[in-house]
Scaffold this motif. Structure first.
Motif, PDB file in Angstrom:
ATOM      1  N   ILE A 284      24.969   4.968   0.183  1.00  0.00           N
ATOM      2  CA  ILE A 284      23.540   5.252   0.074  1.00  0.00           C
ATOM      3  C   ILE A 284      22.858   3.936  -0.286  1.00  0.00           C
ATOM      4  N   ALA A 285      21.873   3.557   0.515  1.00  0.00           N
ATOM      5  CA  ALA A 285      21.081   2.364   0.206  1.00  0.00           C
ATOM      6  C   ALA A 285      19.886   2.785  -0.637  1.00  0.00           C
ATOM      7  N   GLU A 286      19.558   1.985  -1.647  1.00  0.00           N
ATOM      8  CA  GLU A 286      18.437   2.286  -2.534  1.00  0.00           C
ATOM      9  C   GLU A 286      17.452   1.117  -2.557  1.00  0.00           C
ATOM     10  N   TYR A 287      16.171   1.477  -2.614  1.00  0.00           N
ATOM     11  CA  TYR A 287      15.115   0.467  -2.749  1.00  0.00           C
ATOM     12  C   TYR A 287      14.193   0.926  -3.867  1.00  0.00           C
ATOM     13  N   TRP A 288      14.102   0.122  -4.904  1.00  0.00           N
ATOM     14  CA  TRP A 288      13.329   0.494  -6.082  1.00  0.00           C
ATOM     15  C   TRP A 288      11.893  -0.004  -5.960  1.00  0.00           C
ATOM     16  N   VAL A 289      10.948   0.856  -6.333  1.00  0.00           N
ATOM     17  CA  VAL A 289       9.541   0.446  -6.393  1.00  0.00           C
ATOM     18  C   VAL A 289       8.949   0.926  -7.715  1.00  0.00           C
ATOM     19  N   ASN A 290       7.915   0.223  -8.152  1.00  0.00           N
ATOM     20  CA  ASN A 290       7.240   0.545  -9.409  1.00  0.00           C
ATOM     21  C   ASN A 290       5.738   0.673  -9.175  1.00  0.00           C
ATOM     22  N   ALA A 291       5.103   1.497  -9.980  1.00  0.00           N
ATOM     23  CA  ALA A 291       3.656   1.647  -9.886  1.00  0.00           C
ATOM     24  C   ALA A 291       2.967   0.342 -10.255  1.00  0.00           C
TER      25      ALA A 291
ATOM     26  N   ALA B 271      13.625   4.822  -3.375  1.00  0.00           N
ATOM     27  CA  ALA B 271      13.798   5.318  -2.013  1.00  0.00           C
ATOM     28  C   ALA B 271      15.277   5.213  -1.649  1.00  0.00           C
ATOM     29  N   ALA B 272      15.765   6.170  -0.866  1.00  0.00           N
ATOM     30  CA  ALA B 272      17.198   6.196  -0.556  1.00  0.00           C
ATOM     31  C   ALA B 272      17.428   6.481   0.926  1.00  0.00           C
ATOM     32  N   LEU B 273      18.435   5.818   1.464  1.00  0.00           N
ATOM     33  CA  LEU B 273      18.853   6.032   2.850  1.00  0.00           C
ATOM     34  C   LEU B 273      20.344   6.349   2.853  1.00  0.00           C
ATOM     35  N   VAL B 274      20.700   7.521   3.361  1.00  0.00           N
ATOM     36  CA  VAL B 274      22.103   7.928   3.417  1.00  0.00           C
ATOM     37  C   VAL B 274      22.749   7.323   4.661  1.00  0.00           C
ATOM     38  N   LEU B 275      23.900   6.679   4.456  1.00  0.00           N
ATOM     39  CA  LEU B 275      24.657   6.060   5.545  1.00  0.00           C
ATOM     40  C   LEU B 275      26.040   6.707   5.587  1.00  0.00           C
ATOM     41  N   PRO B 276      26.130   7.930   6.124  1.00  0.00           N
ATOM     42  CA  PRO B 276      27.379   8.704   6.025  1.00  0.00           C
ATOM     43  C   PRO B 276      28.570   8.049   6.702  1.00  0.00           C
ATOM     44  N   GLU B 277      28.324   7.297   7.765  1.00  0.00           N
ATOM     45  CA  GLU B 277      29.429   6.655   8.480  1.00  0.00           C
ATOM     46  C   GLU B 277      30.165   5.651   7.594  1.00  0.00           C
TER      47      GLU B 277
ATOM     48  N   LYS C 161       0.871  -1.170   0.000  1.00  0.00           N
ATOM     49  CA  LYS C 161       0.000   0.000   0.000  1.00  0.00           C
ATOM     50  C   LYS C 161       0.911   1.224   0.000  1.00  0.00           C
ATOM     51  N   GLN C 162       0.827   2.014  -1.073  1.00  0.00           N
ATOM     52  CA  GLN C 162       1.855   3.020  -1.291  1.00  0.00           C
ATOM     53  C   GLN C 162       1.920   4.079  -0.187  1.00  0.00           C
ATOM     54  N   HIS C 163       0.784   4.617   0.223  1.00  0.00           N
ATOM     55  CA  HIS C 163       0.810   5.676   1.232  1.00  0.00           C
ATOM     56  C   HIS C 163       1.431   5.173   2.540  1.00  0.00           C
ATOM     57  N   GLN C 164       1.078   3.961   2.921  1.00  0.00           N
ATOM     58  CA  GLN C 164       1.612   3.393   4.158  1.00  0.00           C
ATOM     59  C   GLN C 164       3.110   3.154   4.036  1.00  0.00           C
ATOM     60  N   TYR C 165       3.525   2.645   2.892  1.00  0.00           N
ATOM     61  CA  TYR C 165       4.951   2.387   2.659  1.00  0.00           C
ATOM     62  C   TYR C 165       5.769   3.678   2.723  1.00  0.00           C
ATOM     63  N   VAL C 166       5.319   4.724   2.035  1.00  0.00           N
ATOM     64  CA  VAL C 166       6.074   5.979   2.006  1.00  0.00           C
ATOM     65  C   VAL C 166       6.144   6.601   3.401  1.00  0.00           C
ATOM     66  N   THR C 167       5.056   6.527   4.145  1.00  0.00           N
ATOM     67  CA  THR C 167       5.058   7.049   5.516  1.00  0.00           C
ATOM     68  C   THR C 167       6.073   6.304   6.378  1.00  0.00           C
TER      69      THR C 167
ATOM     70  N   ASN D 259      13.835   7.616   8.072  1.00  0.00           N
ATOM     71  CA  ASN D 259      14.838   8.528   7.499  1.00  0.00           C
ATOM     72  C   ASN D 259      15.220   8.208   6.057  1.00  0.00           C
ATOM     73  N   TRP D 260      14.370   7.472   5.359  1.00  0.00           N
ATOM     74  CA  TRP D 260      14.568   7.275   3.928  1.00  0.00           C
ATOM     75  C   TRP D 260      13.908   8.442   3.184  1.00  0.00           C
ATOM     76  N   THR D 261      14.465   8.802   2.043  1.00  0.00           N
ATOM     77  CA  THR D 261      13.768   9.723   1.156  1.00  0.00           C
ATOM     78  C   THR D 261      12.935   8.880   0.200  1.00  0.00           C
ATOM     79  N   ALA D 262      11.651   9.148   0.174  1.00  0.00           N
ATOM     80  CA  ALA D 262      10.729   8.393  -0.683  1.00  0.00           C
ATOM     81  C   ALA D 262       9.598   9.326  -1.073  1.00  0.00           C
ATOM     82  N   ARG D 263       9.058   9.125  -2.258  1.00  0.00           N
ATOM     83  CA  ARG D 263       7.981  10.002  -2.714  1.00  0.00           C
ATOM     84  C   ARG D 263       6.826   9.177  -3.246  1.00  0.00           C
ATOM     85  N   LEU D 264       5.652   9.765  -3.191  1.00  0.00           N
ATOM     86  CA  LEU D 264       4.476   9.135  -3.771  1.00  0.00           C
ATOM     87  C   LEU D 264       4.540   9.253  -5.289  1.00  0.00           C
TER      88      LEU D 264
END
Length: 349
Positions: free
Chosen positions: A147-154, A137-143, A108-114, A120-125
């Motif tokens: 950057i971790a990435e998770y791909w999603v498709n409509a 979606a991306a998560l920055v791991l500065p230490e 469920k997209q809205h729940q996932y993005v929330t 602390n991931w960047t994700a958009r609807l």
């Protein structure tokens, strides 16, 4: 650790105490620092202190800590000893730069993005417009300079979008790691164990909470007809790492409960023998099948009612699924006393 404010936050947590000769893990119990075997530790002889992470220890050590917490009924403020661990698999070694472990789910997209933003991931609807068919979606791991990435498709099926054009559902794809110093993909075998494990733990959380397979009403309410096989396979399929962790906890917990004589664990299920029928509660999705014909039983948790598990010891807070399983088990063990017609009509069908 002994700071007045921080001591409240760090209570009942396990730490590494390090000097040039050794590293020892210990927890503070009744003003004493002890190991998972109960031996006292003099922390003054150590020069460095760090949080302990189970991904950095052996399976034996992790089990010893889990057993120690259960035996002494220690409640940790968050999952530490019982934290899910995600180790690199042979398949991920072979795919080299990406993992498909969390691919091919329907969320469920809205729940996932929330959820993603909350971790602390960047994700958009994404929606039914030009360029709105995928997101990373991306998560920055500065230490770790990663950057971790998770791909999603409509998931464009049956015009499944809302009034503003936002897709109701997305399908999941690969997890990748990018080196922030070179902007190149990193082979998974070169990603340190802790950020790898924590990234997959986050994504497993997204799937575990936002998957339509967790919604007991999704199939009955129509869902997406073309994807009902996914709902069935997720609802009663193989256990995720979160669910495997739950199973381990339930294995030690159920024998201590008042319903122990009618409750067992069999493979992926908590099996409850009620007075009227026998029920199989899936340890992952918490959905229920009834014997003898594996008829689906829909029970939607009523959050307005008193939690029947509030006096049951759990070694950590925050796993709602574990509480739901226990609540359903207590309810179904006394199925002859259930008065809710939406449940009894299914049981007596």
């Amino acid at each position: 650790i002994n700071h007045g404010l921080l001591s409240v936050v760090t209570a009942n947590l396990i730490f590494n105490f390090i000097n040039e000769n050794e590293t020892v893990q210990a927890i503070k119990i009744a003003e004493r620092w002890v190991t998972n075997t109960g031996d006292e530790v003099n922390i003054d002889q150590y020069e460095k202190v760090t949080f302990w992470h189970p991904a950095s220890s052996t399976t034996t050590q992790v089990k010893l800590w889990r057993d120690y917490l259960m035996e002494h009924k220690i409640l940790q403020p968050f999952k530490q000893a019982f934290r899910e661990i995600y180790l690199l698999t042979e398949a991920e070694v072979n795919t080299r730069t990406y993992s498909n472990r969390m691919a091919s789910h329907i969320l469920k997209q809205h729940q996932y993005v929330t959820l993603a933003k909350g971790r602390n991931w960047t994700a958009r609807l994404i929606g039914a417009w030009d360029g709105g068919d995928l997101d990373t979606a991306a998560l920055v791991l500065p230490e770790y300079n990663l950057i971790a990435e998770y791909w999603v498709n409509a998931l464009n099926a049956d015009d499944a979008f809302n009034d503003t054009g936002i897709w109701n559902y997305v399908t999941t794809d690969q997890i990748r790691f990018v080196d922030t110093t070179t902007n190149e993909l990193v082979e998974l075998i070169n990603v340190p164990a802790i950020p790898f494990s924590e990234t997959l733990r986050d994504v497993d959380l997204f799937v575990g909470v936002a998957s339509v397979g967790n919604d007991p009403t999704w199939q009955d309410s129509g869902g997406l007809p073309a994807y009902r096989d996914y709902w069935q396979s997720y609802s009663f399929g193989d256990l995720s790492e979160v669910a495997k962790n739950r199973k381990e906890i339930l294995t030690g917990l159920i024998p201590r409960l008042k319903i122990a004589n009618v409750t067992t664990i069999e493979d992926k299920f908590v099996v409850v023998k009620g007075k009227l029928r026998t029920y199989k509660i899936h340890i992952g999705s918490t959905n229920i099948l009834m014997e003898p014909n594996d008829q689906y039983l829909c029970i939607v948790p009523d959050r307005s009612k008193k939690d029947t598990t509030e006096n049951v010891y759990l070694p950590f807070e925050g796993d709602n699924g574990l509480s739901v399983i226990l609540s359903k088990a207590f309810l179904l063990a006394a199925d002859d006393t259930i008065t809710d017609s939406t449940i009894t009509s299914q049981i007596n069908r």
